[in-house]
Write a protein that holds these residues in place. Structure first.
Motif, PDB file in Angstrom:
ATOM      1  N   PHE A  80       0.822  -1.207   0.000  1.00 35.27           N
ATOM      2  CA  PHE A  80       0.000   0.000   0.000  1.00 35.27           C
ATOM      3  C   PHE A  80       0.859   1.261   0.000  1.00 35.27           C
ATOM      4  O   PHE A  80       0.557   2.234  -0.711  1.00 35.27           O
ATOM      5  N   MET A  81       1.938   1.259   0.789  1.00 32.42           N
ATOM      6  CA  MET A  81       2.782   2.450   0.837  1.00 32.42           C
ATOM      7  C   MET A  81       3.508   2.687  -0.480  1.00 32.42           C
ATOM      8  O   MET A  81       3.552   3.817  -0.988  1.00 32.42           O
ATOM      9  N   SER A  82       4.066   1.620  -1.057  1.00 33.11           N
ATOM     10  CA  SER A  82       4.758   1.785  -2.341  1.00 33.11           C
ATOM     11  C   SER A  82       3.773   2.151  -3.441  1.00 33.11           C
ATOM     12  O   SER A  82       4.073   2.976  -4.314  1.00 33.11           O
ATOM     13  N   LEU A 133       9.054  15.636  -7.786  1.00 36.68           N
ATOM     14  CA  LEU A 133       8.990  14.436  -8.611  1.00 36.68           C
ATOM     15  C   LEU A 133      10.080  13.446  -8.218  1.00 36.68           C
ATOM     16  O   LEU A 133       9.833  12.244  -8.085  1.00 36.68           O
ATOM     17  N   LEU A 134      11.296  13.943  -8.015  1.00 33.29           N
ATOM     18  CA  LEU A 134      12.399  13.076  -7.607  1.00 33.29           C
ATOM     19  C   LEU A 134      12.148  12.486  -6.220  1.00 33.29           C
ATOM     20  O   LEU A 134      12.520  11.340  -5.942  1.00 33.29           O
ATOM     21  N   GLY A 135      11.526  13.277  -5.343  1.00 31.19           N
ATOM     22  CA  GLY A 135      11.212  12.779  -4.007  1.00 31.19           C
ATOM     23  C   GLY A 135      10.235  11.633  -4.046  1.00 31.19           C
ATOM     24  O   GLY A 135      10.444  10.599  -3.384  1.00 31.19           O
ATOM     25  N   TYR A 136       9.157  11.778  -4.821  1.00 30.12           N
ATOM     26  CA  TYR A 136       8.180  10.692  -4.952  1.00 30.12           C
ATOM     27  C   TYR A 136       8.827   9.453  -5.576  1.00 30.12           C
ATOM     28  O   TYR A 136       8.571   8.318  -5.153  1.00 30.12           O
ATOM     29  N   ALA A 137       9.661   9.660  -6.606  1.00 27.87           N
ATOM     30  CA  ALA A 137      10.321   8.536  -7.269  1.00 27.87           C
ATOM     31  C   ALA A 137      11.263   7.816  -6.304  1.00 27.87           C
ATOM     32  O   ALA A 137      11.298   6.577  -6.259  1.00 27.87           O
ATOM     33  N   SER A 138      12.004   8.570  -5.515  1.00 25.16           N
ATOM     34  CA  SER A 138      12.953   7.971  -4.570  1.00 25.16           C
ATOM     35  C   SER A 138      12.233   7.178  -3.490  1.00 25.16           C
ATOM     36  O   SER A 138      12.640   6.062  -3.147  1.00 25.16           O
ATOM     37  N   THR A 195       9.256   5.843  -3.694  1.00 28.35           N
ATOM     38  CA  THR A 195       8.666   4.653  -4.314  1.00 28.35           C
ATOM     39  C   THR A 195       9.709   3.559  -4.487  1.00 28.35           C
ATOM     40  O   THR A 195       9.478   2.392  -4.141  1.00 28.35           O
ATOM     41  N   ALA A 196      10.873   3.941  -5.021  1.00 29.69           N
ATOM     42  CA  ALA A 196      11.946   2.961  -5.224  1.00 29.69           C
ATOM     43  C   ALA A 196      12.420   2.387  -3.894  1.00 29.69           C
ATOM     44  O   ALA A 196      12.660   1.174  -3.769  1.00 29.69           O
ATOM     45  N   THR A 221      12.738  -2.150  -0.257  1.00 32.92           N
ATOM     46  CA  THR A 221      12.537  -2.667   1.104  1.00 32.92           C
ATOM     47  C   THR A 221      11.576  -3.849   1.096  1.00 32.92           C
ATOM     48  O   THR A 221      11.801  -4.848   1.800  1.00 32.92           O
ATOM     49  N   MET A 222      10.516  -3.765   0.316  1.00 33.84           N
ATOM     50  CA  MET A 222       9.548  -4.860   0.244  1.00 33.84           C
ATOM     51  C   MET A 222      10.189  -6.108  -0.347  1.00 33.84           C
ATOM     52  O   MET A 222       9.986  -7.221   0.150  1.00 33.84           O
TER      53      MET A 222
END
Length: 460
Positions: free
Chosen positions: A87-89, A329-334, A336-337, A342-343
């Motif tokens: 859910f978080m990713s 945008l870079l913050g959201y991408a980082s 997410t990655a 981690t998952m």
């Protein structure tokens, strides 16, 4: 977004969304992308439960047994941490895409949009074009009208039932679900959920439609928080298009004092949300691009340049460049990655065995006939693989203790077994009333599968 739209243009000809929205059938580049993508998504949705793996259904979320099988892994309620990672990713991935491309999720991938446009396509094939459907609804009831409505609703109900059954195949083994369906042996609970989901699909895609996106869905309300001046959204070029107005095809816009917008209203007719994009960016817009296809068709007919309506950012609309490396945008991408990595690490480090030590609190210890101290335990062992596994239990922490336990414990895949264990020791050799001990459970078929559980040995 900022647009130079005169107030009188909005007052004289506002678009009203009262009553049903009759969507005009539209062809074009973005419609073709959505159609192909919709077919891929629907086929995948239907076919995934039929994929076999190692003789079993590859993906099965078996709520009845609280086992969630995904190919070779079996997840139990103890593994629900993975839901938090998913859910978080997923949330941050949605934030990333929204900041970059606006509401493309809503316009191209959202199940509500996919099924809504499928139902609209059925409506178009059974009742005719947009104008024919409007005329049909205004006409008096007749045999022809009843026949068309009956065919449409029958197809809607059939699609809804098939959708609901396909959805339930993720929770009930597909062979059982469909064999019981064809033999009319569904249980009451299965029938309840199938018909409930069918009713929801029928109501959402057939009647509520855009209201689910504009009223019920919270995403449309908070999406603007993720937008910035570089977000690509469906935009009307008001500088080029205004003043809008009808004209002959041979008329030169500059000579008749008009912009490129011929005020054909097709951008409104094809919009699933029933908005007029020429009034500026609105939260109801799902970024589907249907208005772009409709407008480009009109521009082709009049010989004008395409993309009077197009995907562009506010900065592009103002003649500036879009920054693809902006901090948000870079913050959201980082993030997410990071969450995805981690998952993946959590899944790969997940031990395919779960165990716990259960003590009898009414009898922590007892004395046997030899005068030795006995501590009874019950080990709850869960085999989280999909294969039958055999285990060996060993004890550490009491070197002189004797462990009474079966030499080989066999547990089927995805099952739990309660194993009685007794530890026997000479109380005179122990200096403390409680001694820390460890039970180690090893899989005989795979030495990498092991787990250690802590407990205590008590004496008087």
């Amino acid at each position: 977004m900022k647009f130079d739209i005169k107030e009188e243009d909005m007052i004289i000809k506002p678009y009203k969304t009262d009553g049903p929205i009759y969507i005009r059938e539209q062809k074009g580049f973005f419609q073709k992308i959505r159609r192909y993508l919709s077919w891929v998504l629907m086929i995948a949705f239907i076919a995934i439960p039929f994929i076999p793996y190692d003789g079993k259904q590859a993906i099965l979320l078996d709520v009845a047994t609280q086992q969630f099988r995904i190919f070779g892994a079996t997840f139990l309620p103890q593994d629900f941490m993975i839901l938090a990672w998913i859910f978080m990713s997923g949330a941050f991935a949605l934030f990333f895409v929204t900041n970059w491309l606006g509401r493309v999720w809503c316009g191209y991938i959202c199940p509500q949009t996919v099924w809504m446009l499928l139902f609209t396509w059925v409506e178009h094939k059974t009742e005719g074009t947009r104008n024919q459907r409007i005329k049909l609804d205004k006409s008096a009831w007749s045999i022809g009208k009843v026949r068309k409505k009956a065919i449409k609703h029958s197809l809607w109900l059939a699609i809804s039932l098939f959708t609901a059954t396909s959805f339930m195949a993720y929770f009930i083994p597909v062979k059982v679900l469909y064999s019981e369906m064809f033999t009319l042996q569904w249980s009451g609970i299965t029938s309840f959920w199938v018909f409930l989901f069918a009713f929801c699909t029928y109501g959402n895609a057939g009647f509520l439609r855009e209201k689910m996106c504009t009223v019920a869905c919270p995403y449309s309300r908070f999406q603007s928080v993720m937008f910035d001046k570089d977000t690509l959204v469906v935009t009307y070029d008001s500088v080029r298009g205004e003043h809008r107005g009808p004209r002959k095809r041979k008329d030169v816009p500059a000579k008749v004092g008009l912009g490129d917008c011929v005020d054909c209203n097709l951008c409104v007719d094809v919009c699933p949300a029933g908005i007029d994009i020429r009034n500026g960016l609105q939260y109801e817009c799902i970024n589907c691009g249907l208005c772009i296809d409709a407008c480009n068709d009109t521009m082709n007919k009049f010989g004008y340049e395409k993309n009077l309506i197009s995907y562009q950012s506010e900065n592009q609309a103002e003649g500036k460049t879009t920054n693809p490396f902006r901090l948000k945008l870079l913050g959201y991408a980082s993030l997410t990655a990071l969450l995805l990595v981690t998952m993946v690490i959590w899944v790969f480090n997940r031990t395919p065995i779960e165990a716990s030590v259960i003590r009898d609190r009414n009898a922590l210890y007892r004395m046997n006939y030899e005068g030795l101290v006995e501590n009874p335990y019950t080990l709850s062992i869960i085999n989280k693989t999909q294969q039958t596994m055999s285990y060996h239990i060993s004890l550490s922490g009491l070197d002189s203790a004797e462990l009474k336990v079966p030499t080989r414990i066999t547990i089927e895949g995805g099952q739990m077994d309660l194993v009685p264990v007794t530890v026997i020791a000479d109380g005179y050799e122990l200096t403390k009333k409680s001694t820390a001990i460890k039970f180690t459970i090893d899989a005989l078929e795979d030495s990498s599968i092991t787990i250690t559980k802590d407990s205590y040995f008590y004496k008087n």
